[in-house]
Design an enzyme around this catalytic site. Structure first.
Site, PDB file in Angstrom:
ATOM      1  N   ASP A 147       0.815  -1.217  -0.046  1.00 46.31           N
ATOM      2  CA  ASP A 147       0.076   0.090  -0.235  1.00 46.31           C
ATOM      3  C   ASP A 147       1.075   1.314   0.235  1.00 46.31           C
ATOM      4  O   ASP A 147       1.821   1.397   0.875  1.00 46.31           O
ATOM      5  CB  ASP A 147      -0.686   0.035   1.154  1.00 46.31           C
TER       6      ASP A 147
ATOM      7  N   ASP B 185      -3.297   4.234  -2.694  1.00 45.36           N
ATOM      8  CA  ASP B 185      -4.478   5.149  -1.937  1.00 45.36           C
ATOM      9  C   ASP B 185      -5.081   6.472  -2.742  1.00 45.36           C
ATOM     10  O   ASP B 185      -4.373   7.151  -3.106  1.00 45.36           O
ATOM     11  CB  ASP B 185      -3.606   5.282  -0.629  1.00 45.36           C
TER      12      ASP B 185
ATOM     13  N   GLU C 128      -6.958   2.659  -5.512  1.00 39.09           N
ATOM     14  CA  GLU C 128      -8.190   2.760  -4.803  1.00 39.09           C
ATOM     15  C   GLU C 128      -8.850   4.294  -5.488  1.00 39.09           C
ATOM     16  O   GLU C 128      -7.994   5.379  -5.287  1.00 39.09           O
ATOM     17  CB  GLU C 128      -7.954   3.122  -3.186  1.00 39.09           C
TER      18      GLU C 128
ATOM     19  N   HIS D  83     -10.382  -3.073   5.164  1.00 33.87           N
ATOM     20  CA  HIS D  83     -10.041  -2.320   6.425  1.00 33.87           C
ATOM     21  C   HIS D  83     -10.661  -1.015   6.742  1.00 33.87           C
ATOM     22  O   HIS D  83     -10.962  -0.304   7.682  1.00 33.87           O
ATOM     23  CB  HIS D  83      -8.449  -1.915   6.648  1.00 33.87           C
ATOM     24  N   ASP D  84     -11.562  -0.496   5.618  1.00 32.35           N
ATOM     25  CA  ASP D  84     -12.365   0.656   5.591  1.00 32.35           C
ATOM     26  C   ASP D  84     -13.898   0.258   5.829  1.00 32.35           C
ATOM     27  O   ASP D  84     -14.538   1.394   5.891  1.00 32.35           O
ATOM     28  CB  ASP D  84     -11.992   1.418   4.379  1.00 32.35           C
TER      29      ASP D  84
END
Length: 547
Positions: free
Chosen positions: A125, A221, A276, A335-336
């Site tokens: 990431d 990200d 993302e 994770h979000d």
């Protein structure tokens, strides 16, 4: 005039033919990432080796046998670079150093080497939209208006109306130079100025550093949030009085920035980029996916639906098939967002397993979120002290500032709290679920004594063993990696599809209705998994032979 019309028609037809041919070529071209089931590891929460309550590389390395046995061929690591962890690593202070909490660069190299020995690819990431305000770049930038690093960030004498995605203004006054700096997220996460060529060069150097070490790719990200055009017009507000993020994201230069990233990554063979994109609109998502841009993007239109709807899932599958030139991504957790089994299955393990089967066998690149394979459920903060997430905490304090009671503020905080899916991996029945020898950084789900790897491994019919079977099926059958849809249908809350690749055909049924469905097979149908009477929240996989 007729001659001109003929030329126009020929150009249009040729363009359509090229577009269709290009789409087929992209879909059928063999690449390792199309054959891979990815597994997201939330770095603080997987396995602690040194007893500090946080996961680390030595701990994750010790679990590579488990990951290999699961059938995983690719790991996505959430941020592990040096950071004050205001947002758990999404606020990078040094792009070249592993955060001491997770170990050393040598620990990472060992992990990478051991993963590669097991034929497991590693993508990291990477956050290039903003940095921590503790980074050297920002600390220099704030010293004076003529500092060489000043234009690495966005500074203004007067803020516009742009709001932070975490709440409140996106501008913070710095008393050193009496100017405001721009932060799309937390006040301690300052946005980089992608209009500055020096910033672009710095990021290229970062990419090359990690690619040189052997990283197989990146998850980028909020990559469409890059500030490439600086500060533009104010954002509009909708009828509810909420700001619409129209001018602060998807700026004109974002695609050019992506092309530079793509070109840099292409200096190295066989690497992968997943982006993302901060949108759940397929029209926005698809424009950033292509041979010169990102390999794939996360399809939040599919993965982040707030509640279960078989119709909605089917509609999104159909929409992705129609609109995406390259492969879609398939996931139901990260994770979000709240965990799959809690959000979409209401803790019904059969439905959760069927959703996993759909994710693994439909056309696309599947991403499993750690713990999904054992049915890990949400946690909830019973007080603000249990809430670790900066987004949840910010919403809690804003609610208090707006006159809400502590109880109301906690409810609002929990609504936005991303801790729900971030609890420690549940390995066994030992204290702290075998994650750590000491109290973890975030609370362990109280159900760990019966939902854990050790217990489920021993149960042949457990969700964990079903995941292994499904992943093995995808790994061994090219039709599940490259197969096109010959049929994609929805009838009576049952999603079904036929996939075909080089003469191999499979038909998959996913029954999300409240009644059993009887499937009559002819002599060409051979059951691979399931029963021909498909019970509610169950699935059937059939191989179609030519005999």
């Amino acid at each position: 005039m007729r001659y001109l019309k003929s030329i126009i028609i020929l150009v249009v037809v040729t363009s359509i033919m090229y577009s269709c041919t290009d789409k087929v070529k992209i879909a059928t071209e063999k690449t390792w990432w199309k054959e891979t089931v990815f597994y997201e590891i939330y770095m603080p929460s997987y396995k602690d080796s040194d007893g500090d309550g946080f996961s680390d590389f030595k701990g994750v390395t010790s679990k590579l046998d488990y990951i290999e046995n699961l059938g995983i061929k690719g790991i996505w690591l959430t941020p592990f670079l040096k950071s004050p962890k205001v947002d758990n690593g999404y606020d990078v202070a040094d792009y070249y150093k592993v955060d001491p909490m997770y170990g050393s660069l040598e620990d990472f190299k060992l992990f990478l080497n051991e993963a590669h020995k097991k034929d497991i690819k590693i993508i990291m990431d990477l956050v290039v939209n903003h940095t921590s305000t503790e980074s050297k770049w920002f600390q220099e930038s704030k010293k004076s208006k003529d500092n060489p690093y000043r234009d690495y960030y966005i500074w203004n004498d007067k803020p516009n109306n742009w709001e932070s995605f975490f709440g409140g203004s996106a501008w913070e006054l710095d008393s050193t130079t009496n100017q405001y700096y721009y932060h799309q997220f937390d006040v301690k996460m300052a946005n980089l100025n992608w209009g500055n060529p020096k910033v672009v060069e710095e990021i290229q150097d970062v990419l090359r550093f990690w690619l040189d070490l052997g990283v197989d790719g990146f998850r980028l990200d909020v990559i469409n949030f890059l500030t490439t055009e600086g500060v533009t017009l104010d954002n509009p507000t909708n009828k509810k009085g909420e700001q619409e993020h129209l001018n602060d994201i998807n700026q004109k230069g974002v695609k050019d920035a992506m092309k530079i990233i793509r070109e840099t990554v292409n200096e190295f063979d066989n690497r992968f980029i997943v982006g993302e994109i901060g949108s759940d609109k397929i029209e926005v998502l698809k424009q950033y996916q292509g041979t010169e841009l990102l390999d794939v993007v996360f399809n939040f239109n599919f993965g982040s639906i707030p509640e279960f709807s078989a119709q909605r899932i089917f509609d999104e599958l159909q929409s992705m098939e129609k609109s995406m030139t390259n492969y879609p991504t398939l996931f139901f957790g990260s994770h979000d967002m709240p965990r799959l089994i809690s959000r979409l299955a209401k803790n019904n393990t059969k439905r959760a397993e069927s959703l996993a089967a759909l994710m693994l066998l439909a056309k696309g690149i599947p991403f499993i979120y750690y713990g999904e394979e054992i049915g890990m459920e949400n946690i909830e903060a019973n007080s603000i002290d249990e809430m670790m997430d900066i987004q949840g905490r910010t919403k809690f304090h804003l609610a208090l500032d707006n006159g809400r009671s502590k109880e109301e503020a906690l409810e609002i905080g929990n609504k936005h709290n991303r801790d729900k899916s971030r609890s420690p991996m549940q390995w066994n029945t030992e204290k702290y679920s075998g994650f750590s020898a000491t109290k973890p950084w975030i609370k362990v789900n109280s159900n760990y004594e019966h939902i854990n790897v050790d217990s489920l491994t021993k149960n042949e019919k457990s969700m964990l063993n079903s995941y292994k079977i499904l992943i093995s099926l995808r790994n061994s059958e090219p039709v599940f990696q490259y197969g096109k849809y010959e049929e994609l249908t929805f009838l009576n809350n049952c999603i079904s599809f036929i996939r075909e690749y080089q003469g191999d055909k499979v038909k998959c049924y996913f029954n999300f209705s409240e009644s059993a469905i009887k499937v009559d097979l002819d002599s060409k149908g051979k059951v691979v998994l399931g029963e021909t009477t498909i019970q509610p929240n169950n699935y059937l996989i059939v191989k179609i032979t030519n005999k």
